[in-house]
Write a protein that holds these residues in place. Structure first.
Motif, PDB file in Angstrom:
ATOM      1  N   LEU A  74       2.913  17.697   8.759  1.00  0.00           N
ATOM      2  CA  LEU A  74       4.163  18.206   8.187  1.00  0.00           C
ATOM      3  C   LEU A  74       5.121  17.114   7.761  1.00  0.00           C
ATOM      4  O   LEU A  74       5.967  17.364   6.896  1.00  0.00           O
ATOM      5  N   ALA A  75       5.053  15.927   8.338  1.00  0.00           N
ATOM      6  CA  ALA A  75       6.033  14.884   8.047  1.00  0.00           C
ATOM      7  C   ALA A  75       5.337  13.538   7.998  1.00  0.00           C
ATOM      8  O   ALA A  75       4.357  13.289   8.724  1.00  0.00           O
ATOM      9  N   LEU A  76       5.860  12.655   7.141  1.00  0.00           N
ATOM     10  CA  LEU A  76       5.330  11.293   6.994  1.00  0.00           C
ATOM     11  C   LEU A  76       6.469  10.363   6.638  1.00  0.00           C
ATOM     12  O   LEU A  76       7.309  10.691   5.787  1.00  0.00           O
TER      13      LEU A  76
ATOM     14  N   CYS B  62       0.836  -1.204   0.000  1.00  0.00           N
ATOM     15  CA  CYS B  62       0.000   0.000   0.000  1.00  0.00           C
ATOM     16  C   CYS B  62       0.873   1.257   0.000  1.00  0.00           C
ATOM     17  O   CYS B  62       2.057   1.211   0.327  1.00  0.00           O
ATOM     18  N   HIS B  63       0.257   2.359  -0.351  1.00  0.00           N
ATOM     19  CA  HIS B  63       0.873   3.669  -0.228  1.00  0.00           C
ATOM     20  C   HIS B  63       0.131   4.470   0.843  1.00  0.00           C
ATOM     21  O   HIS B  63      -1.083   4.319   1.021  1.00  0.00           O
ATOM     22  N   VAL B  64       0.868   5.306   1.536  1.00  0.00           N
ATOM     23  CA  VAL B  64       0.305   6.177   2.566  1.00  0.00           C
ATOM     24  C   VAL B  64       0.563   7.615   2.132  1.00  0.00           C
ATOM     25  O   VAL B  64       1.680   7.958   1.710  1.00  0.00           O
ATOM     26  N   ALA B  65      -0.458   8.447   2.206  1.00  0.00           N
ATOM     27  CA  ALA B  65      -0.354   9.819   1.733  1.00  0.00           C
ATOM     28  C   ALA B  65      -0.976  10.767   2.742  1.00  0.00           C
ATOM     29  O   ALA B  65      -1.960  10.431   3.413  1.00  0.00           O
ATOM     30  N   ILE B  66      -0.386  11.959   2.834  1.00  0.00           N
ATOM     31  CA  ILE B  66      -0.954  13.067   3.596  1.00  0.00           C
ATOM     32  C   ILE B  66      -1.553  14.040   2.599  1.00  0.00           C
ATOM     33  O   ILE B  66      -0.851  14.548   1.716  1.00  0.00           O
ATOM     34  N   VAL B  67      -2.851  14.282   2.717  1.00  0.00           N
ATOM     35  CA  VAL B  67      -3.570  15.150   1.798  1.00  0.00           C
ATOM     36  C   VAL B  67      -4.291  16.230   2.603  1.00  0.00           C
ATOM     37  O   VAL B  67      -4.457  16.121   3.829  1.00  0.00           O
ATOM     38  N   SER B  68      -4.708  17.264   1.901  1.00  0.00           N
ATOM     39  CA  SER B  68      -5.460  18.343   2.537  1.00  0.00           C
ATOM     40  C   SER B  68      -6.487  18.881   1.555  1.00  0.00           C
ATOM     41  O   SER B  68      -6.333  18.751   0.339  1.00  0.00           O
ATOM     42  N   SER B  69      -7.523  19.490   2.089  1.00  0.00           N
ATOM     43  CA  SER B  69      -8.572  20.109   1.289  1.00  0.00           C
ATOM     44  C   SER B  69      -9.130  21.296   2.066  1.00  0.00           C
ATOM     45  O   SER B  69      -9.018  21.368   3.302  1.00  0.00           O
TER      46      SER B  69
ATOM     47  N   TYR C 192      -7.624   8.765   8.165  1.00  0.00           N
ATOM     48  CA  TYR C 192      -7.540   9.256   9.552  1.00  0.00           C
ATOM     49  C   TYR C 192      -7.502  10.778   9.479  1.00  0.00           C
ATOM     50  O   TYR C 192      -6.617  11.366   8.825  1.00  0.00           O
ATOM     51  N   ASP C 193      -8.434  11.425  10.141  1.00  0.00           N
ATOM     52  CA  ASP C 193      -8.541  12.884  10.128  1.00  0.00           C
ATOM     53  C   ASP C 193      -7.795  13.473  11.314  1.00  0.00           C
ATOM     54  O   ASP C 193      -7.955  13.021  12.464  1.00  0.00           O
ATOM     55  N   PHE C 194      -6.988  14.497  11.020  1.00  0.00           N
ATOM     56  CA  PHE C 194      -6.294  15.212  12.084  1.00  0.00           C
ATOM     57  C   PHE C 194      -7.221  16.279  12.680  1.00  0.00           C
ATOM     58  O   PHE C 194      -8.282  16.597  12.121  1.00  0.00           O
ATOM     59  N   ASP C 195      -6.803  16.832  13.791  1.00  0.00           N
ATOM     60  CA  ASP C 195      -7.633  17.765  14.555  1.00  0.00           C
ATOM     61  C   ASP C 195      -7.623  19.130  13.865  1.00  0.00           C
ATOM     62  O   ASP C 195      -6.779  19.987  14.155  1.00  0.00           O
ATOM     63  N   HIS C 196      -8.548  19.333  12.936  1.00  0.00           N
ATOM     64  CA  HIS C 196      -8.569  20.596  12.196  1.00  0.00           C
ATOM     65  C   HIS C 196      -9.137  21.735  13.041  1.00  0.00           C
ATOM     66  O   HIS C 196      -8.834  22.902  12.787  1.00  0.00           O
ATOM     67  N   GLU C 197      -9.968  21.418  14.038  1.00  0.00           N
ATOM     68  CA  GLU C 197     -10.533  22.477  14.871  1.00  0.00           C
ATOM     69  C   GLU C 197      -9.461  23.182  15.685  1.00  0.00           C
ATOM     70  O   GLU C 197      -9.595  24.365  15.991  1.00  0.00           O
ATOM     71  N   ALA C 198      -8.385  22.489  16.023  1.00  0.00           N
ATOM     72  CA  ALA C 198      -7.282  23.100  16.772  1.00  0.00           C
ATOM     73  C   ALA C 198      -6.197  23.641  15.855  1.00  0.00           C
ATOM     74  O   ALA C 198      -5.162  24.093  16.339  1.00  0.00           O
ATOM     75  N   GLY C 199      -6.409  23.598  14.537  1.00  0.00           N
ATOM     76  CA  GLY C 199      -5.420  24.115  13.597  1.00  0.00           C
ATOM     77  C   GLY C 199      -4.236  23.195  13.392  1.00  0.00           C
ATOM     78  O   GLY C 199      -3.106  23.666  13.211  1.00  0.00           O
TER      79      GLY C 199
ATOM     80  N   PHE D 164      -6.396  18.473   7.155  1.00  0.00           N
ATOM     81  CA  PHE D 164      -5.427  17.460   6.749  1.00  0.00           C
ATOM     82  C   PHE D 164      -5.949  16.070   7.084  1.00  0.00           C
ATOM     83  O   PHE D 164      -6.682  15.881   8.067  1.00  0.00           O
ATOM     84  N   GLN D 165      -5.515  15.123   6.267  1.00  0.00           N
ATOM     85  CA  GLN D 165      -5.999  13.750   6.411  1.00  0.00           C
ATOM     86  C   GLN D 165      -4.902  12.782   5.998  1.00  0.00           C
ATOM     87  O   GLN D 165      -4.133  13.051   5.069  1.00  0.00           O
ATOM     88  N   LEU D 166      -4.835  11.646   6.682  1.00  0.00           N
ATOM     89  CA  LEU D 166      -3.924  10.557   6.336  1.00  0.00           C
ATOM     90  C   LEU D 166      -4.723   9.489   5.595  1.00  0.00           C
ATOM     91  O   LEU D 166      -5.721   8.984   6.115  1.00  0.00           O
ATOM     92  N   GLN D 167      -4.279   9.135   4.384  1.00  0.00           N
ATOM     93  CA  GLN D 167      -5.000   8.168   3.555  1.00  0.00           C
ATOM     94  C   GLN D 167      -4.141   6.932   3.320  1.00  0.00           C
ATOM     95  O   GLN D 167      -2.925   7.042   3.119  1.00  0.00           O
TER      96      GLN D 167
END
Length: 568
Positions: free
Chosen positions: A220-222, A160-167, A209-216, A193-196
């Protein structure tokens, strides 16, 4: 009469349609015709093998059979030459189109291993549906994901591949600042930001996996790291490690902090009603917020002999700027074992065995050594000149290694650490080579080259630039380097250049300030050397003879570089 208006044009390409030496162009039965020297015999039986594709899988062009088979694709008025790789690196004696109910629109090959295997083998292959993907310098498969991809890593154990994406999303009404907005104002938006986790081959998203966007929180690293665990100290377990930072403004009460996340993949059988079909899921093992947030944003992560090296900072509350921490995986958590005071901001970090190299946003390249016996990061050397580093990595030739780095002025440098050298100064790296790449390089990736007993282990560094280019930097032994350097100097004046520009001046290292050392012009220009392939036979023989070699020897050196840097 219909061919009177036919005209031919010669198009240059960088594909090597020959073998490493002149004998590799032929096959076994062509070598065993009884001629002791074999040279005249091979010249007599050598012939071109071309097979028209005729629309196979939407491809228009011809297949060039030989020791290094290639597909010549004609698309949109341009010519694309792509290598055709078979299992075990076989050559192709001949080929033809093949169609039946089990293999519609396929190709049948007679593969031959040459001197390693005297008998041929019949293979029936089906080319991938790549009509649109083949119309590019490299064959590619495009997947439109609809989000911005920041980092991607490969998980070898699952494929598999793991990616950090944002929208970007509109800010919810309950989180908008108080006060009335009059007139036409732009909408308030936030980046999430999200880990896919991407499936093998298809690259479809199978878990997130969704990161805590409410806390900003910004990822940055993977990195996919193989770490030791106290439960299984003799086995390296692959983990997916991610580092984040919080964007909380510039007030005294909103200091920059970060988090470390550790995931592993779990196998699920018969998921979503698909009986007998395996799929994978992300399983969160540990995150630093369970104990305490990291005192600075996590900017880079890498493994080092089973330990996790993490670059943290900067933070206004941290003394000395950034820091490099070494963590050990104990049961289901990470425990800090050592740290090193870095400089302003660590942009990139890579490891090779017990060595760790990192680049700073202002203070150049640093080389560390991890001492597991005393659990300490020992500084070996650093770059004395201030530079803004984008990416770092290692290249290897035999028993020696070098640190390759790129800066904000589109330069590439190769550093070595050799205390026995007369150029060595205490605590300083030696710049062995430098060159101007012409584009900002923001990522390096190591790749093992084919083993040669004369050279030993060789590891090159592939790179990607900010303007979409891909290339490689490969190490060379002394003798091939001297021959190709002499050839490069002749090509500067032997062939015309674009707009009459001098390639030697274009490739000269461009410092930010006054250069306080000599230029280390020890990197060859691969684009200039590739023009040797497009020259006619007579000029190739003349240039090769001028450097004290012959045409086949020069082509053999170029073939070793081209095939060694190919990603298969």
């Amino acid at each position: 009469g219909g061919l009177e208006g036919l005209r031919f044009v010669r198009l240059p390409h960088e594909a090597m349609l020959r073998g490493a030496d002149v004998w590799d162009d032929m096959f076994v039965d062509e070598m065993e015709l009884g001629d002791p020297t074999r040279l005249e015999t091979l010249r007599g039986v050598r012939h071109t093998r071309l097979m028209p594709l005729g629309g196979t899988r939407g491809l228009e062009g011809v297949l060039v059979a030989g020791r290094s088979p290639h597909c010549v694709i004609f698309a949109r008025g341009d010519v694309r030459v792509h290598p055709l790789k078979l299992d075990r690196g076989e050559g192709v004696r001949s080929a033809a189109r093949f169609t039946n109910p089990q293999c519609a629109d396929g190709v049948v090959f007679i593969a031959d291993k040459g001197r390693d295997r005297p008998r041929g083998m019949l293979k029936i292959c089906s080319l991938p549906d790549m009509a649109a993907a083949a119309d590019a310098p490299w064959p590619m498969r495009v997947r439109h994901c609809g989000v911005t991809v920041h980092s991607i890593a490969y998980h070898a154990s699952t494929g598999c591949h793991v990616a950090i994406v944002s929208s970007w999303h509109d800010l919810p009404p309950e989180r908008r600042p108080e006060g009335a907005y009059e007139g036409r104002v732009p909408p308030l938006r936030e980046e999430r930001f999200q880990l896919q986790l991407l499936a093998p081959y298809t690259l479809e998203t199978i878990d997130t996996y969704d990161f805590d966007h409410e806390a900003g929180e910004h990822a940055l690293a993977l990195s996919v790291c193989h770490l030791k665990n106290t439960r299984q100290s003799d086995v390296l377990i692959p983990f997916i490690c991610a580092g984040t930072g919080f964007v909380n403004g510039e007030s005294d009460f909103a200091r920059a902090t970060g988090r470390i996340y550790v995931f592993e993949t779990s196998t699920v059988v018969g998921q979503e009603g698909i009986e007998g079909k395996n799929t994978f899921r992300l399983k969160s093992l540990w995150k630093s917020s369970l104990e305490q947030d990291i005192k600075g944003p996590v900017t880079a992560m890498v493994q080092c002999e089973g330990y996790l090296c993490v670059a943290q900072g900067p933070n206004p509350g941290m003394i000395g700027g950034s820091k490099v921490y070494v963590y050990e995986c104990v049961d289901d958590s990470l425990v800090g074992r050592a740290f090193y005071d870095a400089h302003m901001y660590v942009t990139s970090m890579k490891s090779l065995k017990c060595y760790v190299a990192f680049g700073d946003a202002r203070h150049g390249v640093n080389l560390l050594r991890w001492r597991e016996d005393i659990r300490k990061l020992h500084p070996l050397a650093s770059d004395p000149l201030p530079m803004s580093i984008y990416a770092v990595d290692f290249i290897v030739l035999g028993q020696t290694f070098g640190v390759i780095a790129s800066d904000d002025r589109s330069n590439v440098l190769v550093y070595v650490f050799n205390p026995a050298s007369p150029e060595y100064r205490r605590g300083q790296l030696i710049v062995r080579a430098d060159i101007h790449a012409g584009s900002g390089i923001n990522r390096f990736a190591r790749w093992a080259m084919p083993f040669r007993p004369a050279y030993g282990v060789r590891i090159c560094a592939h790179y990607a630039t900010l303007d979409g280019a891909v290339g490689a930097v490969a190490p060379l032994a002394e003798e091939p380097y001297r021959k190709l350097l002499a050839l490069q100097n002749l090509l500067v004046t032997a062939v015309p250049h674009f707009a009459g520009l001098n390639p030697k001046t274009w490739r000269l290292f461009r410092p930010e300030l006054c250069l306080k050392r000599r230029y280390a012009k020890n990197l060859l220009d691969g684009l200039l050397l590739a023009r040797f392939l497009a020259l006619d036979f007579v000029l190739q023989a003349q240039l090769a003879g001028a450097v004290g070699s012959d045409r086949n020897a020069i082509l053999g050196l170029l073939h070793d570089i081209v095939t060694g840097c190919v990603v298969t």
